[in-house]
Design a protein around this motif. Structure first.
Motif, PDB file in Angstrom:
ATOM      1  N   HIS A 411       0.347  -1.036   0.020  1.00 11.95           N
ATOM      2  CA  HIS A 411      -0.028   0.015   0.202  1.00 11.95           C
ATOM      3  C   HIS A 411       0.325   1.314  -0.135  1.00 11.95           C
ATOM      4  N   ALA A 427      -5.266   4.365  11.591  1.00 14.62           N
ATOM      5  CA  ALA A 427      -4.940   4.616  10.211  1.00 14.62           C
ATOM      6  C   ALA A 427      -3.861   5.313   9.704  1.00 14.62           C
ATOM      7  N   THR A 433      -4.431   9.036   0.587  1.00 26.10           N
ATOM      8  CA  THR A 433      -4.632   8.195   0.238  1.00 26.10           C
ATOM      9  C   THR A 433      -4.905   7.886   2.061  1.00 26.10           C
ATOM     10  N   VAL A 435      -5.131   4.798   4.635  1.00 29.18           N
ATOM     11  CA  VAL A 435      -4.356   3.174   4.254  1.00 29.18           C
ATOM     12  C   VAL A 435      -5.285   3.211   6.392  1.00 29.18           C
ATOM     13  N   THR A 436      -6.356   2.098   6.212  1.00 34.83           N
ATOM     14  CA  THR A 436      -5.947   1.338   7.256  1.00 34.83           C
ATOM     15  C   THR A 436      -5.555   0.283   8.534  1.00 34.83           C
ATOM     16  N   ASP A 438      -7.265  -1.884   8.643  1.00 34.31           N
ATOM     17  CA  ASP A 438      -7.770  -3.732   8.093  1.00 34.31           C
ATOM     18  C   ASP A 438      -7.182  -4.096   6.802  1.00 34.31           C
ATOM     19  N   ASP A 439      -6.278  -2.791   6.394  1.00 30.79           N
ATOM     20  CA  ASP A 439      -5.807  -2.836   4.628  1.00 30.79           C
ATOM     21  C   ASP A 439      -4.616  -3.847   4.845  1.00 30.79           C
ATOM     22  N   VAL A 440      -3.872  -3.946   6.535  1.00 31.85           N
ATOM     23  CA  VAL A 440      -2.607  -4.769   6.021  1.00 31.85           C
ATOM     24  C   VAL A 440      -2.578  -5.437   7.010  1.00 31.85           C
TER      25      VAL A 440
END
Length: 451
Positions: A411, A427, A433, A435-436, A438-440
């Motif tokens: 990301h 986050a 953008t 990035v949370t 949960d994204d990673v």
């Protein structure tokens, strides 16, 4: 049976014994085998006690126990003199150095460690308002006694020596000694510190250990170099009926005592062995590791209060040393090392620890009746604070949603503080953008063996 010594040369002694006679119904008998000045004449008796009067000051009454009939403990009802204000005290007698106030040079009387502990508790219970209570180091005569003995004192000046409330408190403490065994398996000899021995008093008050002879700093200075005075040091142990010593900072003395075959211990050792049979302590220190290296006792053999029936009946050779799988132990310690330790201690006779007794190590000592599956389930309860858990036979499977550095890089998140924020659930913004966490995150699975 206790023998009580009244000295007519000591006004506090006279007043204490007046209170003694007023608290109980004594039988008056006459002994014409000794002079009135030497314990003969009128003798006072009741169940468990005999009181005799002497003309001489207590400190010069060597051999006085021979005046009494079949006693187990000799108690000197005495004054305490000093600039300490109202004070009730107890102590054994003897001279580590020259005899300046009765007795003989470098000679110690038979101490009564367990009785002294009882006296301290009773003085504390009965002390009038305004009085302090404490112990003193070994000092003055008499020294030539074959019966365990102690002084119980009212101090510290004329107003207190003539105070009926103070005298009554000492009298009650003396009566509390009836039927008390003078000795205790858990006894220490003390060395070092000031005359009023706060460290050793703390041990007596806080634990089941008693303290016999105490060579305080000034007494040790009067004794001289410890390596040149083995005899009086041996007396301190033999006449306290113990082989254990607690020493304030004195390396030369510690070396000499260990060379004589006695054991020096720390206050941590004393507290950790409180309530644990010494036979078990010795067995586990030999077979597992010393307390100084992290051995601690578990709730299946309590290290406080009275020894449990379960602990007392343990077959030491039947104890099991088990090793918790290293990865399981590391995971539980990483989640909550305090809870991990308390969980295992509640099921163990003893545990091994690191980090000054705060973190569980290997091995764990358990009774033969321990259920290893229950122990595994206890570890699972700790793991569930971080993982989703399932069991497959003897395998514990732990799943977690964890921060993935690889996904973070995908990301475009640069390594450094942003990694830390995402790992902590915050986050971050990268190139406009968001990035949370949960994204990673990715699902990870860990496999642990059961205990």
């Amino acid at each position: 049976m206790i023998g009580i010594v009244l000295s007519r040369a000591d006004s506090a002694s006279v007043h204490i014994c007046e209170q003694l006679r007023g608290l109980e119904s004594w039988r008056e008998e006459y002994d014409d085998s000794r002079s009135d000045a030497d314990g003969g004449g009128t003798v006072y008796r009741l169940d468990g006690a005999e009181l005799r009067e002497f003309e001489e000051l207590h400190t010069h009454l060597d051999g006085v126990d021979s005046a009494f009939s079949d006693i187990d403990l000799l108690v000197f009802a005495s004054r305490h003199a000093g600039e300490t204000g109202p004070l009730l005290t107890a102590h054994p007698t003897g001279n580590f150095g020259p005899a300046e106030f009765g007795g003989y040079d470098r000679s110690l009387a038979q101490a009564a460690p367990s009785a002294q502990s009882t006296a301290l508790a009773a003085l504390t219970e009965h002390a009038p308002d305004g009085y302090d209570v404490g112990l003193e180091g070994t000092h003055h005569g008499p020294t030539e006694l074959t019966t365990p003995s102690l002084f119980v004192e009212l101090g510290s000046d004329e107003p207190q020596w003539n105070d009926p409330k103070g005298a009554r408190a000492v009298a009650r403490a003396i009566l509390a000694l009836r039927g008390v065994d003078p000795y205790d398996e858990k006894t220490l000899v003390g060395f070092g510190g000031g005359h009023y021995v706060p460290r050793f008093e703390r041990v007596v008050r806080d634990t089941a250990w008693s303290v016999g002879h105490i060579g305080v700093d000034w007494a040790l200075a009067a004794m001289g170099a410890p390596q040149e005075h083995h005899s009086v040091l041996r007396q301190a142990f033999e006449r306290s009926e113990t082989s254990y010593a607690l020493i304030e900072n004195n390396p030369a003395l510690e070396r000499t005592i260990e060379e004589l075959g006695y054991r020096t211990v720390s206050e941590t050792w004393v507290r950790e062995t409180d309530g644990v049979p010494l036979a078990l302590v010795n067995h586990l220190e030999r077979s597992v590791r010393p307390i100084t290296d992290g051995l601690r006792f578990g709730d299946r053999c309590p290290s406080t209060d009275a020894v449990s029936a379960e602990c007392a009946s343990i077959d030491y050779d039947g104890l099991s040393q088990i090793k918790i799988p290293a990865d399981l132990l590391a995971a539980a310690n990483g989640i909550d090392h305090e809870r991990t330790l308390s969980t295992v201690r509640s099921r163990a006779v003893a545990v091994t620890t690191t980090e000054n007794g705060t973190k569980l190590d290997q091995p764990v000592v358990v009774p033969p009746t321990v259920d290893r599956n229950h122990l595994t389930e206890a570890f699972i309860t700790i793991l569930q604070r971080k993982y989703d858990i399932e069991r497959d036979g003897e395998t514990v499977i732990a799943h977690e949603e964890a921060f993935s550095p690889a996904l973070a890089r995908q990301h475009g998140v640069p390594e450094g503080p942003a990694f830390g924020r995402l790992s902590n659930g915050q986050a971050v913004e990268v190139n406009d953008t968001i990035v949370t966490p949960d994204d990673v995150r990715e699902r990870k699975t860990h496999m642990f063996s059961s205990i």
